[in-house]
Design a protein around this motif. Sequence first.
Motif, PDB file in Angstrom:
ATOM      1  N   GLU A   5       0.824  -1.214   0.000  1.00 16.35           N
ATOM      2  CA  GLU A   5       0.000   0.000   0.000  1.00 16.35           C
ATOM      3  C   GLU A   5       0.856   1.262   0.000  1.00 16.35           C
ATOM      4  OE1 GLU A   5      -0.307  -1.697   4.283  1.00 16.35           O
ATOM      5  OE2 GLU A   5       0.042  -2.442   2.286  1.00 16.35           O
ATOM      6  N   TYR A   6       2.124   1.152   0.394  1.00 20.38           N
ATOM      7  CA  TYR A   6       3.056   2.285   0.339  1.00 20.38           C
ATOM      8  C   TYR A   6       3.764   2.315  -1.013  1.00 20.38           C
ATOM      9  CZ  TYR A   6       2.238   2.335   5.377  1.00 20.38           C
ATOM     10  OH  TYR A   6       1.663   2.372   6.619  1.00 20.38           O
ATOM     11  N   HIS A   7       4.424   1.220  -1.393  1.00 17.25           N
ATOM     12  CA  HIS A   7       4.935   0.991  -2.744  1.00 17.25           C
ATOM     13  C   HIS A   7       5.392  -0.463  -2.820  1.00 17.25           C
ATOM     14  CE1 HIS A   7       9.283   1.185  -1.845  1.00 17.25           C
ATOM     15  NE2 HIS A   7       9.076   2.315  -1.190  1.00 17.25           N
ATOM     16  N   PRO A   8       5.565  -1.026  -4.019  1.00 15.03           N
ATOM     17  CA  PRO A   8       5.813  -2.463  -4.166  1.00 15.03           C
ATOM     18  C   PRO A   8       7.045  -3.005  -3.440  1.00 15.03           C
ATOM     19  CG  PRO A   8       5.267  -1.495  -6.286  1.00 15.03           C
ATOM     20  CD  PRO A   8       5.429  -0.361  -5.314  1.00 15.03           C
ATOM     21  N   ASP A   9       8.058  -2.185  -3.198  1.00 17.22           N
ATOM     22  CA  ASP A   9       9.284  -2.670  -2.556  1.00 17.22           C
ATOM     23  C   ASP A   9       9.427  -2.215  -1.105  1.00 17.22           C
ATOM     24  OD1 ASP A   9      10.188  -4.014  -4.852  1.00 17.22           O
ATOM     25  OD2 ASP A   9      11.010  -2.162  -5.661  1.00 17.22           O
ATOM     26  N   TYR A  10       8.389  -1.638  -0.524  1.00 17.69           N
ATOM     27  CA  TYR A  10       8.451  -1.123   0.851  1.00 17.69           C
ATOM     28  C   TYR A  10       8.435  -2.308   1.810  1.00 17.69           C
ATOM     29  CZ  TYR A  10       7.473   2.320   4.556  1.00 17.69           C
ATOM     30  OH  TYR A  10       7.531   3.144   5.656  1.00 17.69           O
ATOM     31  N   TYR A  11       9.564  -2.544   2.485  1.00 15.93           N
ATOM     32  CA  TYR A  11       9.696  -3.641   3.443  1.00 15.93           C
ATOM     33  C   TYR A  11      10.024  -3.023   4.794  1.00 15.93           C
ATOM     34  CZ  TYR A  11      11.270  -8.088   5.461  1.00 15.93           C
ATOM     35  OH  TYR A  11      11.413  -9.213   6.240  1.00 15.93           O
ATOM     36  N   GLY A  12       9.124  -3.167   5.734  1.00 16.72           N
ATOM     37  CA  GLY A  12       9.340  -2.503   7.007  1.00 16.72           C
ATOM     38  C   GLY A  12       8.876  -3.312   8.201  1.00 16.72           C
ATOM     39  N   ALA A  13       9.377  -2.931   9.370  1.00 15.64           N
ATOM     40  CA  ALA A  13       8.973  -3.495  10.651  1.00 15.64           C
ATOM     41  C   ALA A  13       8.776  -2.345  11.627  1.00 15.64           C
ATOM     42  CB  ALA A  13      10.047  -4.449  11.170  1.00 15.64           C
ATOM     43  N   PHE A  14       7.802  -2.481  12.516  1.00 16.02           N
ATOM     44  CA  PHE A  14       7.428  -1.414  13.438  1.00 16.02           C
ATOM     45  C   PHE A  14       7.370  -1.954  14.865  1.00 16.02           C
ATOM     46  CE2 PHE A  14       5.626  -0.714   9.309  1.00 16.02           C
ATOM     47  CZ  PHE A  14       5.638   0.657   9.085  1.00 16.02           C
ATOM     48  N   VAL A  15       7.964  -1.207  15.794  1.00 17.81           N
ATOM     49  CA  VAL A  15       7.909  -1.560  17.214  1.00 17.81           C
ATOM     50  C   VAL A  15       7.573  -0.305  18.012  1.00 17.81           C
ATOM     51  CG1 VAL A  15       9.578  -3.451  16.988  1.00 17.81           C
ATOM     52  CG2 VAL A  15      10.390  -1.165  17.611  1.00 17.81           C
ATOM     53  N   ARG A  16       7.140  -0.519  19.255  1.00 23.79           N
ATOM     54  CA  ARG A  16       6.884   0.604  20.158  1.00 23.79           C
ATOM     55  C   ARG A  16       8.021   0.648  21.167  1.00 23.79           C
ATOM     56  NH1 ARG A  16       3.044   3.631  19.641  1.00 23.79           N
ATOM     57  NH2 ARG A  16       1.420   2.114  19.249  1.00 23.79           N
ATOM     58  N   ASP A  17       8.659   1.813  21.278  1.00 28.15           N
ATOM     59  CA  ASP A  17       9.770   1.954  22.222  1.00 28.15           C
ATOM     60  C   ASP A  17       9.242   2.194  23.636  1.00 28.15           C
ATOM     61  OD1 ASP A  17       9.189   4.688  22.584  1.00 28.15           O
ATOM     62  OD2 ASP A  17      10.952   5.382  21.511  1.00 28.15           O
ATOM     63  N   PRO A  18      10.122   2.209  24.649  1.00 28.46           N
ATOM     64  CA  PRO A  18       9.661   2.381  26.038  1.00 28.46           C
ATOM     65  C   PRO A  18       8.918   3.687  26.304  1.00 28.46           C
ATOM     66  CG  PRO A  18      11.908   1.557  26.006  1.00 28.46           C
ATOM     67  CD  PRO A  18      11.559   1.911  24.585  1.00 28.46           C
ATOM     68  N   ASP A  19       9.135   4.707  25.470  1.00 30.32           N
ATOM     69  CA  ASP A  19       8.422   5.979  25.631  1.00 30.32           C
ATOM     70  C   ASP A  19       7.101   6.008  24.889  1.00 30.32           C
ATOM     71  OD1 ASP A  19      10.365   7.168  27.280  1.00 30.32           O
ATOM     72  OD2 ASP A  19      11.567   7.687  25.532  1.00 30.32           O
ATOM     73  N   GLY A  20       6.750   4.914  24.219  1.00 26.49           N
ATOM     74  CA  GLY A  20       5.475   4.839  23.506  1.00 26.49           C
ATOM     75  C   GLY A  20       5.537   5.267  22.059  1.00 26.49           C
ATOM     76  N   ASN A  21       6.730   5.500  21.534  1.00 24.25           N
ATOM     77  CA  ASN A  21       6.873   5.932  20.143  1.00 24.25           C
ATOM     78  C   ASN A  21       6.886   4.748  19.182  1.00 24.25           C
ATOM     79  OD1 ASN A  21       7.228   8.814  20.629  1.00 24.25           O
ATOM     80  ND2 ASN A  21       9.035   8.127  21.717  1.00 24.25           N
ATOM     81  N   ASN A  22       6.421   4.984  17.975  1.00 22.15           N
ATOM     82  CA  ASN A  22       6.428   4.004  16.892  1.00 22.15           C
ATOM     83  C   ASN A  22       7.761   4.133  16.167  1.00 22.15           C
ATOM     84  OD1 ASN A  22       6.079   2.668  14.446  1.00 22.15           O
ATOM     85  ND2 ASN A  22       4.098   3.584  14.014  1.00 22.15           N
TER      86      ASN A  22
END
Length: 91
Positions: free
Chosen positions: A65-82
């Motif tokens: 949905e971002y683009h065909p080669d967009y490969y990403g991972a997302f985590v939440r840090d201890p301060d609550g940030n993405n």
Amino acid sequence: MEFGPVIGYGVDRPTFWIGQQSTGDGFRESHIAFTATDRQFVDAFFAAAIGAGAEVLHEPRVWPEYHPDYYGAFVRDPDGNNVEAVCHQSC
């Protein structure tokens, strides 16, 4: 570049994104994205982050949905940030 309620800044493609506060009373979550040179770096970032106790938001995968080669991972840090690692290259 505008993508929904966020704006990305950069040369050729966005490397710094900003968006509005969207959760909690007074909460100021940030979305911080780091560009990775390859998909293995994204996987290593994710493994290190969850090994250090980060909350999993999204495991590494392709986000077409971002683009065909967009490969990403997302985590939440201890301060609550993405916090994200993203590779824009194909395999």
